[in-house]
Scaffold this active site. Structure first.
Site, PDB file in Angstrom:
ATOM      1  N   LYS A  90       9.123 -11.214  29.586  1.00  0.00           N
ATOM      2  CA  LYS A  90       8.589 -10.231  28.640  1.00  0.00           C
ATOM      3  C   LYS A  90       9.689  -9.872  27.664  1.00  0.00           C
ATOM      4  O   LYS A  90      10.812  -9.563  28.069  1.00  0.00           O
ATOM      5  CB  LYS A  90       8.146  -8.965  29.412  1.00  0.00           C
ATOM      6  CG  LYS A  90       7.516  -7.920  28.531  1.00  0.00           C
ATOM      7  CD  LYS A  90       6.051  -8.199  28.280  1.00  0.00           C
ATOM      8  CE  LYS A  90       5.470  -7.421  27.119  1.00  0.00           C
ATOM      9  NZ  LYS A  90       5.638  -8.109  25.790  1.00  0.00           N
ATOM     10  N   GLN A 111      17.376  -7.987  27.973  1.00  0.00           N
ATOM     11  CA  GLN A 111      15.995  -7.646  28.323  1.00  0.00           C
ATOM     12  C   GLN A 111      15.768  -7.651  29.844  1.00  0.00           C
ATOM     13  O   GLN A 111      14.954  -6.889  30.351  1.00  0.00           O
ATOM     14  CB  GLN A 111      15.060  -8.661  27.631  1.00  0.00           C
ATOM     15  CG  GLN A 111      13.644  -8.167  27.428  1.00  0.00           C
ATOM     16  CD  GLN A 111      13.479  -7.235  26.235  1.00  0.00           C
ATOM     17  OE1 GLN A 111      14.047  -7.464  25.180  1.00  0.00           O
ATOM     18  NE2 GLN A 111      12.703  -6.177  26.414  1.00  0.00           N
ATOM     19  N   LYS A 126      13.048 -13.593  25.434  1.00  0.00           N
ATOM     20  CA  LYS A 126      13.109 -13.228  24.009  1.00  0.00           C
ATOM     21  C   LYS A 126      12.914 -14.494  23.193  1.00  0.00           C
ATOM     22  O   LYS A 126      13.203 -15.599  23.665  1.00  0.00           O
ATOM     23  CB  LYS A 126      14.481 -12.617  23.690  1.00  0.00           C
ATOM     24  CG  LYS A 126      14.505 -11.794  22.432  1.00  0.00           C
ATOM     25  CD  LYS A 126      14.139 -10.349  22.696  1.00  0.00           C
ATOM     26  CE  LYS A 126      14.071  -9.560  21.410  1.00  0.00           C
ATOM     27  NZ  LYS A 126      13.942  -8.124  21.663  1.00  0.00           N
ATOM     28  N   GLY A 165       6.709  -7.865  19.437  1.00  0.00           N
ATOM     29  CA  GLY A 165       7.454  -7.801  18.182  1.00  0.00           C
ATOM     30  C   GLY A 165       8.916  -7.445  18.377  1.00  0.00           C
ATOM     31  O   GLY A 165       9.347  -7.035  19.450  1.00  0.00           O
ATOM     32  N   ASP A 166       9.676  -7.624  17.326  1.00  0.00           N
ATOM     33  CA  ASP A 166      11.082  -7.195  17.228  1.00  0.00           C
ATOM     34  C   ASP A 166      11.362  -7.180  15.719  1.00  0.00           C
ATOM     35  O   ASP A 166      10.415  -7.082  14.926  1.00  0.00           O
ATOM     36  CB  ASP A 166      12.010  -8.161  17.995  1.00  0.00           C
ATOM     37  CG  ASP A 166      13.444  -7.650  18.117  1.00  0.00           C
ATOM     38  OD1 ASP A 166      13.706  -6.798  18.960  1.00  0.00           O
ATOM     39  OD2 ASP A 166      14.320  -8.096  17.325  1.00  0.00           O
ATOM     40  N   THR A 209       8.930   2.793  20.951  1.00  0.00           N
ATOM     41  CA  THR A 209      10.385   2.641  21.069  1.00  0.00           C
ATOM     42  C   THR A 209      11.089   3.873  20.502  1.00  0.00           C
ATOM     43  O   THR A 209      11.997   4.436  21.120  1.00  0.00           O
ATOM     44  CB  THR A 209      10.859   1.352  20.372  1.00  0.00           C
ATOM     45  OG1 THR A 209      10.046   0.269  20.826  1.00  0.00           O
ATOM     46  CG2 THR A 209      12.304   1.053  20.701  1.00  0.00           C
ATOM     47  N   ASN A 240      10.411  -0.178  12.436  1.00  0.00           N
ATOM     48  CA  ASN A 240       9.541   0.417  13.456  1.00  0.00           C
ATOM     49  C   ASN A 240      10.269   1.440  14.321  1.00  0.00           C
ATOM     50  O   ASN A 240       9.777   2.553  14.530  1.00  0.00           O
ATOM     51  CB  ASN A 240       8.954  -0.718  14.327  1.00  0.00           C
ATOM     52  CG  ASN A 240       8.164  -0.181  15.488  1.00  0.00           C
ATOM     53  OD1 ASN A 240       8.677  -0.063  16.593  1.00  0.00           O
ATOM     54  ND2 ASN A 240       6.921   0.186  15.249  1.00  0.00           N
ATOM     55  N   SER A 376       4.610  -1.822  26.288  1.00  0.00           N
ATOM     56  CA  SER A 376       4.025  -3.167  26.286  1.00  0.00           C
ATOM     57  C   SER A 376       3.480  -3.506  27.673  1.00  0.00           C
ATOM     58  O   SER A 376       2.408  -4.103  27.807  1.00  0.00           O
ATOM     59  CB  SER A 376       5.076  -4.212  25.901  1.00  0.00           C
ATOM     60  OG  SER A 376       5.224  -4.291  24.507  1.00  0.00           O
TER      61      SER A 376
END
Ligand SMILES: NC(=O)C1=CN([C@@H]2O[C@H](COP(=O)(O)OP(=O)(O)OC[C@H]3O[C@@H](n4cnc5c(N)ncnc54)[C@H](O)[C@@H]3O)[C@@H](O)[C@H]2O)C=CC1
Ligand SMILES: O=C(O)CCC(=O)C(=O)O
Length: 444
Positions: A90, A111, A126, A165-166, A209, A240, A376
């Site tokens: 993830k 992560q 990732k 997303g990132d 986030t 974001n 998420s």
């Protein structure tokens, strides 16, 4: 040489030209020394650290697409499936020209521990591309996303690997990729998170986030006998994470006075105009130079500079290594007492050390920005049970998760004789669960 130092040396040797990955490994492994020392024989026998720093799978692929002028463009695509000990891979996808394998590996490695800290069953991964969505038409972005997914689809799935997303990947890109996955696989499943609310997305994921960062910051300040309300906050970034950090900072009674993009930064002593920021970045996808049209009295400066502003709390929310030693010195000189990372690895190792040595409360990204991936995981749960939870329900769960992370990292730091060192606390707390799961599952 200690076991940890041996592994760090070997990572540097075996992964040449990937300084960000070396930095992330060094930061994590060095802070794990107390745990590793206590378990050295067992870990060495099972080559636990050697396995931890080696991704389970690295996928690299060509992404050809046709631009609006009919020219064929070619980008590089990546997915690093780092560790699946505690759940399916993830982690987000980053579309930015600076992306190369070393960036994706550092992000995937971080992560693993972040996802473990959430307390939810998600492994670390990732991905991304050196594609730059900036200045591209919607058609071009769609063409790229469809081509990207035409290769990626075979490696992912709701129970194997769930990207999100990132940087450079928001609702628009997720929508295009979801559409292409569904078309190729003929399956309507929660294969991506950060989806739109009309097709399986979760309420609060957009805000998660930034909101999570502020929930953790507020709790951490409380733990240290301080409060967020009434404080001045310096924020970097205008994407974001930054936007919803600013929104929640206001809701909790603080005053955010800065934001930035890759071209320049804003200082608005009255407090950032959130509605203007959202319109510039979320609707127009424009530069921060436009901010002066909304707030003529605000300052716009080219280049970097957010950390030169006098603030009580600093929230780096842009990108890796954006807060360097000189910035840390300025923050301390200006009386800043807390730095909480909204971005991934935004503070260099030297700057982190300087802040900690000077008594600044420092929350590392893998704890402080875990609210995004945690939500998420809540989106995955809702997709599995074919239900949608209310905004209040998801927000309350997010808040609970962030408060838990805060206490778990504080307790872990204390347990290993490093009270107040939240870098050690977050790394140890994240690592222990992953290590136990890896040992239980044998050599794999
Ligand atoms: N979106 C999410 O849910 C999560 C994001 N993060 C991290 O937060 C950071 C920001 O991500 P998002 O806000 O999602 O991305 P975004 O694409 O929405 O915004 C990124 C912002 O940072 C700025 N930026 C990017 N590169 C820069 C550079 N080299 N110099 C100065 N500014 C730069 C951009 O101009 C933009 O304002 C990244 O480090 C990301 O990995 C971490 C956890 C979750
Ligand atoms: O929501 C996700 O799966 C990942 C978010 C992310 O990329 C991150 O935590 O850095």
């Amino acid at each position: 040489m200690s076991y940890v130092d041996e592994v760090i040396e070997s990572v540097v040797k075996k992964n040449p030209g990937e300084p960000e990955f070396h930095q992330a490994v060094r930061e994590v492994l060095e802070s794990l020394k107390p745990v590793v020392d206590a378990n050295e024989e067992k870990y060495r026998k099972e080559a636990l650290l050697e396995r931890l720093v080696e991704p389970e799978r690295v996928i690299m692929f060509r992404v050809p697409w046709v631009d609006d002028n009919g020219n064929v463009q070619v980008n590089k695509g990546y997915r690093v499936q780092f560790n699946s000990a505690i759940g399916p891979y993830k982690g987000g996808l980053r579309f930015h020209p600076s992306v190369y394998l070393g960036i994706i590996k550092f992000l995937g490695f971080e992560q693993i521990f972040k996802n473990s800290l959430t307390g939810l069953p998600i492994g670390g991964g990732k991905g991304g591309s050196d594609f730059d969505p900036k200045g591209k038409s919607d058609r071009e972005v769609m063409a790229f996303c469809q081509s990207f997914m035409t290769e990626l689809y075979r490696h992912i799935g709701a129970d194997t690997d769930v990207p999100a997303g990132d940087i450079g990947v928001g609702a628009r890109e997720i929508g295009f990729m979801f559409g292409q996955y569904k078309r190729i696989r003929d399956a309507y499943e929660g294969v991506l998170t950060g989806k739109g609310l009309t097709y399986g997305g979760s309420l609060v994921r957009t805000q998660a986030t930034g909101y999570g960062l502020l929930y953790l910051t507020e709790e951490l300040l409380k733990l240290n006998g301080k409060e967020l309300a009434g404080k001045t906050v310096a924020v970097s970034g205008a994407g974001n994470v930054a936007i919803y950090a600013i929104e929640k900072a206001y809701q909790l009674g603080a005053k955010p006075v800065t934001c930035s993009d890759s071209a320049g930064w804003i200082y608005d002593p009255e407090g950032i105009d959130l509605a203007a920021l959202k319109e510039i970045k979320e609707v127009k996808r424009a530069r921060l130079t436009e901010y002066k049209n909304y707030r003529p009295n605000a300052e716009y400066h080219e280049g970097k500079g957010v950390w030169s502003v006098k603030a009580d709390v600093a929230l780096p929310c842009a990108t890796q290594n954006e807060l360097q030693l000189e910035d840390a010195k300025q923050l301390v000189a200006n009386g800043c007492f807390a730095v909480c990372e909204g971005a991934n690895m935004p503070t260099t190792l030297e700057a982190t050390e300087y802040l900690q040595e000077n008594g600044v409360i420092f929350a590392p990204g893998k704890a402080a920005n875990a609210g995004g991936v945690a939500t998420s995981a809540l989106e995955m749960s809702q997709n599995s049970e074919r239900l949608s939870w209310s905004f209040e329900e998801v927000d309350a769960k997010l808040q609970g998760i962030m408060v838990n992370i805060c206490h778990n990292m504080a307790d872990a730091a204390k347990k290993y004789g490093n009270e107040g060192n939240y870098v050690v606390g977050a790394n140890v707390a994240g690592f222990e669960k992953v290590a136990e799961a890896m040992l239980a599952q044998g050599i794999c």
